[in-house]
Structure formats: C-alpha cells, structure tokens
Design a protein around this motif. Structure first.
Motif, PDB file in Angstrom:
ATOM      1  N   PHE A   1      81.574 -13.345  24.090  1.00  0.00           N
ATOM      2  CA  PHE A   1      82.413 -13.600  22.916  1.00  0.00           C
ATOM      3  C   PHE A   1      82.699 -15.096  22.819  1.00  0.00           C
ATOM      4  N   VAL A   2      81.725 -15.827  22.328  1.00  0.00           N
ATOM      5  CA  VAL A   2      81.851 -17.267  22.097  1.00  0.00           C
ATOM      6  C   VAL A   2      81.418 -17.525  20.656  1.00  0.00           C
TER       7      VAL A   2
ATOM      8  N   SER B   1      89.766 -13.937  33.524  1.00  0.00           N
ATOM      9  CA  SER B   1      89.081 -15.131  33.000  1.00  0.00           C
ATOM     10  C   SER B   1      87.588 -14.908  32.807  1.00  0.00           C
ATOM     11  N   ALA B   2      87.206 -13.662  32.579  1.00  0.00           N
ATOM     12  CA  ALA B   2      85.805 -13.336  32.305  1.00  0.00           C
ATOM     13  C   ALA B   2      85.630 -13.188  30.800  1.00  0.00           C
ATOM     14  N   LEU B   3      84.579 -13.805  30.270  1.00  0.00           N
ATOM     15  CA  LEU B   3      84.291 -13.653  28.848  1.00  0.00           C
ATOM     16  C   LEU B   3      84.073 -12.182  28.533  1.00  0.00           C
ATOM     17  N   ILE B   4      84.666 -11.734  27.436  1.00  0.00           N
ATOM     18  CA  ILE B   4      84.443 -10.347  27.052  1.00  0.00           C
ATOM     19  C   ILE B   4      83.182 -10.263  26.188  1.00  0.00           C
TER      20      ILE B   4
ATOM     21  N   VAL C   1      92.460 -16.339  23.864  1.00  0.00           N
ATOM     22  CA  VAL C   1      91.526 -17.021  22.977  1.00  0.00           C
ATOM     23  C   VAL C   1      91.677 -18.508  23.265  1.00  0.00           C
ATOM     24  N   ALA C   2      90.613 -19.129  23.747  1.00  0.00           N
ATOM     25  CA  ALA C   2      90.635 -20.552  24.120  1.00  0.00           C
ATOM     26  C   ALA C   2      89.776 -21.341  23.138  1.00  0.00           C
ATOM     27  N   PHE C   3      90.307 -22.466  22.684  1.00  0.00           N
ATOM     28  CA  PHE C   3      89.631 -23.303  21.693  1.00  0.00           C
ATOM     29  C   PHE C   3      89.080 -24.566  22.325  1.00  0.00           C
ATOM     30  N   ASP C   4      87.875 -24.929  21.935  1.00  0.00           N
ATOM     31  CA  ASP C   4      87.266 -26.200  22.318  1.00  0.00           C
ATOM     32  C   ASP C   4      87.092 -26.981  21.019  1.00  0.00           C
TER      33      ASP C   4
ATOM     34  N   VAL D   1      86.773 -15.747  23.870  1.00  0.00           N
ATOM     35  CA  VAL D   1      87.782 -14.749  24.194  1.00  0.00           C
ATOM     36  C   VAL D   1      87.484 -14.219  25.591  1.00  0.00           C
ATOM     37  N   TYR D   2      88.510 -14.216  26.430  1.00  0.00           N
ATOM     38  CA  TYR D   2      88.315 -13.694  27.778  1.00  0.00           C
ATOM     39  C   TYR D   2      89.499 -12.858  28.226  1.00  0.00           C
ATOM     40  N   ASP D   3      89.266 -12.078  29.274  1.00  0.00           N
ATOM     41  CA  ASP D   3      90.261 -11.120  29.750  1.00  0.00           C
ATOM     42  C   ASP D   3      91.141 -11.716  30.848  1.00  0.00           C
TER      43      ASP D   3
END
Length: 137
Positions: A58-59, A46-49, A30-33, A41-43
């Motif tokens: 999943f943004v 590094s691909a968005l799920i 889970v990466a925060f901006d 959220v990505y796997d």
C-alpha cells in the motif's frame, strides 16, 4: 481535475486506514513523504499492508499514478501536529505520528498541481477522524 482526483483518493485511503484500525482493533498509520509526493499505509508492526485493489504494498506515489502525475503534496502545508504521519487507534481516533498517547489537534494534507496555481486541503478532524476535502486551509 487531477488534484481533485488525488484528494478523493487520499480521503478514501485515510478512511480505509481508519476502518482497518477499527476492524482489526489495532493501530494503522498513514505516513507521508512530501519530497516524493507519496504516502504509505502500515500496521501496528510497521509492516506495509496490502492494497485492496492492486494487491501490492500500500504505497501511493502521485507522480507515478496514471492521471495523477501533475499532483504534488505540499510539504509546508502538510502536518499532523508537526508530524508527517497520522495513526488511527482501535476506535478510529487519530493521533499525530505513531504515538497513540497524544490525540491529534489538527491534521491537514495540502495537494497542489505542479504549477502551484491550484490546491485542495484534505483534513482529518480530531477525536472522530472525520476526513474532509476543502478549498481553503
């Protein structure tokens, strides 16, 4: 109420990422901006799920969410041992950043209203990945 709703949604999404890591036996991040008050959220690749409800990427961007537009992620109060992302391994153990060799010591995301008068803290516990919502840091 918007901050509480956002905190509940974020806590559920962190639990979802942790459960996906356990289910698929591979890391999920889970990466925060904080500048955009969003997270994704990505796997392991590094691909968005795919989001389980919207079926899109999943943004989550709080300013763009209906009923959560007054919520911001506080950059100064959001950190996973100095990183802006948390990765869960195949056991659900959290790590700071995407490096799964350094277990998380502390993790917190600070959510506040746009006036800065109310805040809640979503915390991720070391080792267990247990997620809590608290009124104080």
């Amino acid at each position: 109420m918007q901050v509480r709703g956002a905190a509940n949604r974020l806590a559920a999404d962190l639990e979802y990422a942790k459960n996906m890591a356990i289910t698929h036996q591979s890391p999920f991040t889970v990466a925060f901006d904080t500048s955009a008050s969003s997270y994704e959220v990505y796997d392991v690749d590094s691909a968005l799920i795919t989001h389980p409800v919207t079926r899109g990427d999943f943004v989550v961007s709080f300013p763009d969410q209906r009923g959560l537009g007054q919520v911001r992620i506080n950059a100064a109060g959001t950190s996973f041992d100095g990183q802006d992302e948390v990765t869960f391994d195949y056991l659900g153990t959290p790590y700071s950043g995407t490096n799964t060799t350094s277990e998380l010591n502390s993790g917190v995301i600070t959510l506040q209203d746009t006036t800065g008068s109310f805040a809640l803290y979503v915390k991720v516990e070391p080792m267990t990945g247990y997620v809590t919502i608290e009124d104080s840091p």
